[in-house]
Design an enzyme around this catalytic site. Structure first.
Site, short mmCIF file in Angstrom:
data_model
loop_
_atom_site.label_atom_id
_atom_site.label_comp_id
_atom_site.label_asym_id
_atom_site.label_seq_id
_atom_site.Cartn_x
_atom_site.Cartn_y
_atom_site.Cartn_z
N GLU A 94 6.43 -6.89 -37.22
CA GLU A 94 5.06 -6.72 -36.47
C GLU A 94 4.50 -5.55 -36.20
OE1 GLU A 94 6.58 -10.57 -33.65
OE2 GLU A 94 5.89 -8.55 -32.69
N CYS A 107 0.88 0.55 -33.06
CA CYS A 107 2.22 0.54 -32.59
C CYS A 107 3.10 -0.09 -33.75
CB CYS A 107 2.62 -0.54 -31.30
SG CYS A 107 3.97 -0.77 -30.78
N CYS A 114 16.72 -5.63 -34.56
CA CYS A 114 17.33 -4.61 -34.03
C CYS A 114 18.77 -4.76 -33.45
CB CYS A 114 16.36 -4.10 -32.65
SG CYS A 114 17.23 -2.67 -31.63
N CYS A 118 19.21 -5.45 -26.24
CA CYS A 118 18.63 -5.44 -24.86
C CYS A 118 18.33 -6.77 -24.39
CB CYS A 118 17.44 -4.38 -24.60
SG CYS A 118 17.88 -2.73 -25.40
N CYS A 121 14.67 -8.19 -24.30
CA CYS A 121 13.83 -7.99 -25.45
C CYS A 121 13.88 -8.84 -26.49
CB CYS A 121 14.16 -6.65 -26.18
SG CYS A 121 13.27 -6.07 -27.77
N CYS A 348 7.14 -6.55 -27.85
CA CYS A 348 8.04 -6.39 -29.14
C CYS A 348 8.70 -7.47 -29.62
CB CYS A 348 8.77 -5.36 -28.89
SG CYS A 348 10.50 -5.18 -29.35
N1 SAH Z 1 13.93 0.55 -29.65
C1 SAH Z 1 13.16 1.46 -28.93
C2 SAH Z 1 11.54 0.95 -29.18
C3 SAH Z 1 11.16 -0.28 -29.58
S1 SAH Z 1 11.14 -1.18 -27.87
C4 SAH Z 1 13.16 1.32 -27.58
O1 SAH Z 1 13.73 0.40 -26.84
O2 SAH Z 1 12.74 2.20 -26.63
C5 SAH Z 1 9.64 -0.39 -27.20
C6 SAH Z 1 9.64 -0.80 -25.88
O3 SAH Z 1 9.39 -1.92 -25.40
C7 SAH Z 1 10.89 -0.10 -25.04
O4 SAH Z 1 10.58 0.55 -23.81
C8 SAH Z 1 11.51 -1.57 -24.43
O5 SAH Z 1 12.40 -1.43 -23.66
C9 SAH Z 1 10.21 -2.20 -24.34
N2 SAH Z 1 10.40 -3.64 -23.99
C10 SAH Z 1 11.11 -4.37 -25.01
N3 SAH Z 1 11.00 -5.90 -24.44
C11 SAH Z 1 10.11 -5.86 -23.37
C12 SAH Z 1 9.68 -6.92 -22.36
N4 SAH Z 1 10.23 -7.91 -22.77
N5 SAH Z 1 8.97 -6.33 -21.38
C13 SAH Z 1 8.55 -4.95 -21.27
N6 SAH Z 1 8.98 -4.02 -21.95
C14 SAH Z 1 9.87 -4.60 -23.28
FE1 SF4 Z 2 16.05 -2.63 -29.67
FE2 SF4 Z 2 14.39 -3.97 -28.28
FE3 SF4 Z 2 16.48 -2.72 -26.97
FE4 SF4 Z 2 14.32 -1.48 -28.31
S1 SF4 Z 2 14.31 -2.68 -26.36
S2 SF4 Z 2 16.48 -0.97 -28.46
S3 SF4 Z 2 13.90 -2.84 -29.83
S4 SF4 Z 2 16.67 -4.45 -28.34
#
Ligand code: SAH
Ligand code: SF4
Length: 360
Positions: A94, A107, A114, A118, A121, A348
């Protein structure tokens, strides 16, 4: 996967070597590079100053198109567009185009899926499928830039700016520092003054906190912006929310971030998704303020974007405000960012997961 090399995967030097190897004069590389990244050509027939024979050989032996659009969703206010792309091997990623009054921001993703897991996410829930190549990262920007040019042909991005896409944030799917080489090559390609010529300051790389990658990035003479996804200011909670914290705990991470700022003299962004009742108490804000004390930084508070299947909710307005008040009282520059495009699930990984669910 087609085995013809993807032109976007080649650095300028590699492109020149390919063409010189074919017996072409060196300036052909410059012409082709301009077609790819200054004119954003997406068809061989557009490259009118290249001899027909060369165009035929390029068409037969290389690949111009890294990705094709499969689905597109526009937010109700028309400011955010999310695209689902199919790569040459059928995998999907995406990208999001965000329109602000004075600029257009892309973006983009750096991996299919990934591996960081997390908890909040959508991308992290599916695991890592593979890294993107440099050309697949670049191709997201050139695709979106073409869309901006088509929609707003006269004003060039509607902003009077030289670039249809004036900012690139590596905040889509994937962890950019887990795909270091391709990510850096993609930035270098887009920053190259002979082509797209987007200054390094126009890029923001967001990382979950891979300490070796942050240390390596600090040594590159590349003034890109760094964003660190913190989400918790104590190891116990961060271990849960962001499992990679068990490998690179906060003390190590913050030491690397402080070194990064010392070396680059650039302000880092601290990303903090506020989850109702989990990481949004005033005491947790105090802890965050202590953690970033004296650091040249800016904290972005982002109410959680709920993902399907998760019980977690975004913090309500009052808790967001209280959290921000604590940080501001401690002189920590803070912004509350509403996620763009909540109505189109521009968080994301969400569109891809929905597509996968409907395919199966
Ligand atoms: N992997 C990298 C970049 C991609 S994620 C990272 O983790 O920084 C981009 C951003 O989206 C990160 O700050 C992540 O913590 C945030 N993110 C992911 N899922 C989210 C959610 N459900 N609500 C708010 N922010 C989220
Ligand atoms: Fe990966 Fe999502 Fe964690 Fe970013 S926030 S490192 S994309 S699992």
């Amino acid at each position: 996967m087609a085995d013809r090399p993807l032109l976007y995967d080649l650095s300028y030097g590699q492109l020149q070597a390919l063409l010189v190897g074919w017996g072409e004069p060196r300036f052909r590389a410059d012409q082709l590079w301009r077609w790819l990244y200054a004119s954003l050509a997406d068809g061989w027939e557009q490259m009118v100053n290249l001899p027909a024979g060369l165009r035929q050989r390029l068409a037969a032996e290389t690949e111009l198109t890294p990705l094709t659009s499969m689905a597109c969703q526009e937010s109700a206010n028309g400011q955010t567009r999310k695209l689902l792309f199919r790569l040459r091997d059928g995998e999907t990623i995406e990208s999001v185009l965000m329109r602000y009054t004075d600029r257009r921001t892309a973006c983009i993703s750096t991996q299919v899926g990934c591996g960081m897991g997390c908890l909040f996410c959508a991308t992290g829930q599916g695991g890592l499928v593979r890294n993107l190549s440099a050309g697949e990262i670049v191709g997201q920007v050139t695709y979106l830039a073409r869309q901006v040019q088509e929609a707003e042909p006269r004003q060039r991005g509607g902003t009077g700016q030289a670039h249809p896409i004036g900012n690139v944030v590596l905040m889509g799917m994937g962890e950019p520092l887990a795909n270091y080489a391709a990510t850096l090559q993609a930035i270098e390609t887009l920053a190259d003054p002979r082509g797209y010529n987007l200054g390094a300051r126009r890029f923001t790389l967001s990382t979950v906190g891979l300490v070796p990658g942050i240390r390596r990035l600090a040594k590159e003479a590349l003034p890109i912006n760094l964003a660190v996804s913190l989400h918790a200011a104590d190891d116990g909670l961060r271990d849960r929310l962001v499992p990679i914290n068990r490998r690179y705990p906060l003390a190590e991470l913050m030491a690397a971030v402080r070194d990064y700022v010392d070396r680059t003299k650039r302000r880092v962004s601290i990303e903090y998704a506020l989850v109702d009742g989990i990481n949004d108490a005033p005491e947790q804000a105090y802890e965050l303020a202590r953690l970033v004390e004296g650091l040249l930084c800016h904290v972005n508070l982002i109410p959680l974007n709920p993902t399907c299947g998760s019980q977690w909710r975004p913090s309500p307005r009052e808790r967001v405000d209280a959290f921000r008040t604590v940080l501001e009282a401690a002189s920590v520059p803070t912004t509350v960012r509403m996620r763009r495009g909540i109505d189109i699930e521009a968080g994301c990984g969400q569109l891809r997961r929905r597509q996968a669910a409907s395919d199966s």
